[in-house]
Scaffold this active site. Structure first.
Site, PDB file in Angstrom:
ATOM      1  N   ILE A 146       0.809  -1.227   0.000  1.00  8.75           N
ATOM      2  CA  ILE A 146       0.000   0.000   0.000  1.00  8.75           C
ATOM      3  C   ILE A 146       0.840   1.273   0.000  1.00  8.75           C
ATOM      4  O   ILE A 146       0.288   2.376  -0.055  1.00  8.75           O
ATOM      5  CB  ILE A 146      -0.976   0.037   1.201  1.00  8.75           C
ATOM      6  CG1 ILE A 146      -0.218  -0.084   2.526  1.00  8.75           C
ATOM      7  CG2 ILE A 146      -2.029  -1.034   1.059  1.00  8.75           C
ATOM      8  CD1 ILE A 146      -1.104   0.001   3.753  1.00  8.75           C
ATOM      9  N   GLY A 147       2.154   1.177   0.040  1.00  2.00           N
ATOM     10  CA  GLY A 147       2.972   2.387   0.009  1.00  2.00           C
ATOM     11  C   GLY A 147       4.447   2.036  -0.077  1.00  2.00           C
ATOM     12  O   GLY A 147       4.859   0.924   0.248  1.00  2.00           O
ATOM     13  N   ASP A 177       8.119  17.140  10.185  1.00  2.00           N
ATOM     14  CA  ASP A 177       7.631  16.923   8.822  1.00  2.00           C
ATOM     15  C   ASP A 177       6.104  16.886   8.795  1.00  2.00           C
ATOM     16  O   ASP A 177       5.508  16.036   8.138  1.00  2.00           O
ATOM     17  CB  ASP A 177       8.214  15.632   8.242  1.00  2.00           C
ATOM     18  CG  ASP A 177       8.062  15.565   6.725  1.00  2.00           C
ATOM     19  OD1 ASP A 177       7.971  16.637   6.084  1.00  2.00           O
ATOM     20  OD2 ASP A 177       8.022  14.451   6.176  1.00  2.00           O
ATOM     21  N   PHE A 223      13.433   4.020   1.587  1.00  2.00           N
ATOM     22  CA  PHE A 223      13.972   3.003   2.489  1.00  2.00           C
ATOM     23  C   PHE A 223      12.900   2.078   3.048  1.00  2.00           C
ATOM     24  O   PHE A 223      13.174   1.287   3.939  1.00  2.00           O
ATOM     25  CB  PHE A 223      14.693   3.675   3.664  1.00  2.00           C
ATOM     26  CG  PHE A 223      15.686   4.702   3.249  1.00  2.00           C
ATOM     27  CD1 PHE A 223      16.871   4.321   2.639  1.00  2.00           C
ATOM     28  CD2 PHE A 223      15.446   6.048   3.441  1.00  2.00           C
ATOM     29  CE1 PHE A 223      17.798   5.264   2.238  1.00  2.00           C
ATOM     30  CE2 PHE A 223      16.357   7.002   3.046  1.00  2.00           C
ATOM     31  CZ  PHE A 223      17.538   6.612   2.438  1.00  2.00           C
ATOM     32  N   VAL A 251       5.378  -0.436   2.703  1.00  5.01           N
ATOM     33  CA  VAL A 251       4.297  -0.604   3.664  1.00  5.01           C
ATOM     34  C   VAL A 251       3.259  -1.550   3.078  1.00  5.01           C
ATOM     35  O   VAL A 251       2.825  -1.384   1.935  1.00  5.01           O
ATOM     36  CB  VAL A 251       3.637   0.741   4.022  1.00  5.01           C
ATOM     37  CG1 VAL A 251       2.557   0.533   5.084  1.00  5.01           C
ATOM     38  CG2 VAL A 251       4.681   1.720   4.520  1.00  5.01           C
TER      39      VAL A 251
END
Length: 416
Positions: free
Chosen positions: A96-97, A210, A101, A104
């Site tokens: 899903i992602g 962030d 590095f 997911v």
């Protein structure tokens, strides 16, 4: 940032302005069918792939079928890469992602069948270890309704697997455009949840560094879903008692680099970060001011395709509440943003003070003024479309610039 001397940190997020517009198009086509918009949304780090369709399903097109097969192949590929000790406890469902590095996946616990997200991080190289250490350091200390929860960790020499709660409600801006109606009270509700998380994190000595809409995810698609702060790969942790910056192993970290380095997503960076001056947790409040500006208007207070020009605009701190929908936004909302977007970090509201600001504390009730009662959906969605169109017209060169989903590493040199 990548291996060797690369200076760009994890890949551009999949949920930026472009994905928000895709959500908007999906909503428009399915107007009147509330659940359809939810099915169209996807989140980068922890988002789900949607619920199973109910009722009669249309036969997928050839291109869709090829895409589904490709997704299954990808899922199997990454499943094969997982350590057997992880797959013994979790059934890997789908990718899903991804980042520079990390990968997911959506997974289910084999015993309870509960869904989770597993973030597999490569730590063979220094940059990957740095990102992983920051995230582990933060998530091991936190327990708050508005901060993504880490369930357990599997650590091996070259990879670390973080099991996290799965958020399926989409990113903040996806929720904005999928509603079809958006007023100040909706924005104030979201900002209040983020502030609750920031206040808690700052109390623990954690600075996120962030904060941006892509890292704010809804736990579920329902209207009353909580909003989660995610992605702590750039977080710093200051020991509140001894005032020293600590790493995941408890050892001191060189603050001259960590608290002066330019890192984060350019459009959300505070002036002191851009200038590489020592900075504090006040950088998170600046970022929140930018987020509030974006959520209320669909545009950013500081934006330019040139990173140098963007940096100069941020350092000057000059922005304006001009153009649609700002005439329809209340003065308390503008005052809230103005008290966060101050060049002097000492003058900014703290998280606790921001929670007490009238616009947040009152929830921007629609009855407070004609402006607060205005529906901002159309101008916000229009501005998001324009932004996505500009980004698309810039082509590949934009990827090396200052896109809303692009992070730069602590070694970045192009901001001055």
């Amino acid at each position: 940032m990548g291996r060797g001397n690369s200076k760009v940190m994890p890949e551009e997020a999949k949920t930026g302005y472009a994905s928000v517009v895709r959500s908007l198009v999906a909503f428009t086509r399915a107007r009147g069918v509330k659940d359809e918009a939810e099915k169209k949304r996807k989140s980068f780090w922890f988002g789900g792939n949607g619920e199973k369709r109910q009722g009669k399903e249309r036969r997928p097109s050839k291109s869709q079928d090829i895409g589904d097969k490709g997704q299954r192949v990808k899922a199997k590929t990454y499943k094969d890469k997982f350590d057997p000790r992880v797959t013994a406890r979790y059934d890997i469902k789908a990718l899903i992602g991804r980042g520079s590095f990390s990968r997911v996946v959506r997974a289910a616990h084999r015993g309870t069948r509960r869904p989770y997200a597993i973030k597999m991080m490569e730590v063979e190289f220094p940059e990957g270890r740095e990102v992983c250490a920051a995230e582990l350091t933060a998530l091991r200390r936190v327990s708050h309704p508005n901060v993504v929860r880490m369930v357990e960790v599997f650590q091996f020499p070259h990879r670390v697997y973080m099991v996290l709660e799965l958020a399926t409600g989409g990113a903040l801006l996806d929720r904005v455009v999928s509603k079809g109606r958006f007023m100040e009270r909706d924005a104030a509700k979201a900002i209040k949840m983020v502030l609750a998380a920031i206040s808690y994190l700052h109390g623990l000595g954690i600075t996120h560094r962030d904060l941006k809409p892509e890292n704010l995810l809804y736990y579920h698609p329902g209207a009353n879903s909580k909003l989660l702060v995610t992605d702590f790969g750039l977080a710093t942790l200051r020991d509140v008692e001894s005032e020293r910056l600590v790493g995941s192993d408890g050892a001191s970290v060189d603050t001259s680099r960590s608290l002066r380095s330019a890192c984060g997503t350019p459009e959300f960076m505070a002036p002191e970060v851009v200038q590489r001056r020592p900075f504090s947790s006040a950088v998170d409040l600046w970022a929140l001011g930018v987020i509030a500006f974006v959520v209320l208007s669909g545009s950013a207070p500081f934006e330019d395709e040139s990173r140098a020009k963007l940096s100069r605009a941020i350092v000057r701190g000059k922005y304006s509440f001009s153009g649609d929908p700002w005439p329809r936004v209340s003065d308390p909302a503008k005052d809230f943003i103005a008290r966060l977007l101050l060049v002097d970090p000492r003058a900014r509201l703290t998280a606790d003070q921001a929670l007490q600001h009238p616009w947040v504390a009152s929830g921007a009730p629609a009855s407070s003024s004609a402006a607060a009662a205005a529906d901002l959906y159309r101008p916000i969605s229009r501005n998001l479309r324009r932004r996505a169109s500009r980004d698309s017209s810039r082509g590949p060169s934009r990827s090396s610039g200052s896109g809303p989903g692009r992070r730069v590493s602590s070694m970045a040199t192009g901001l001055m």
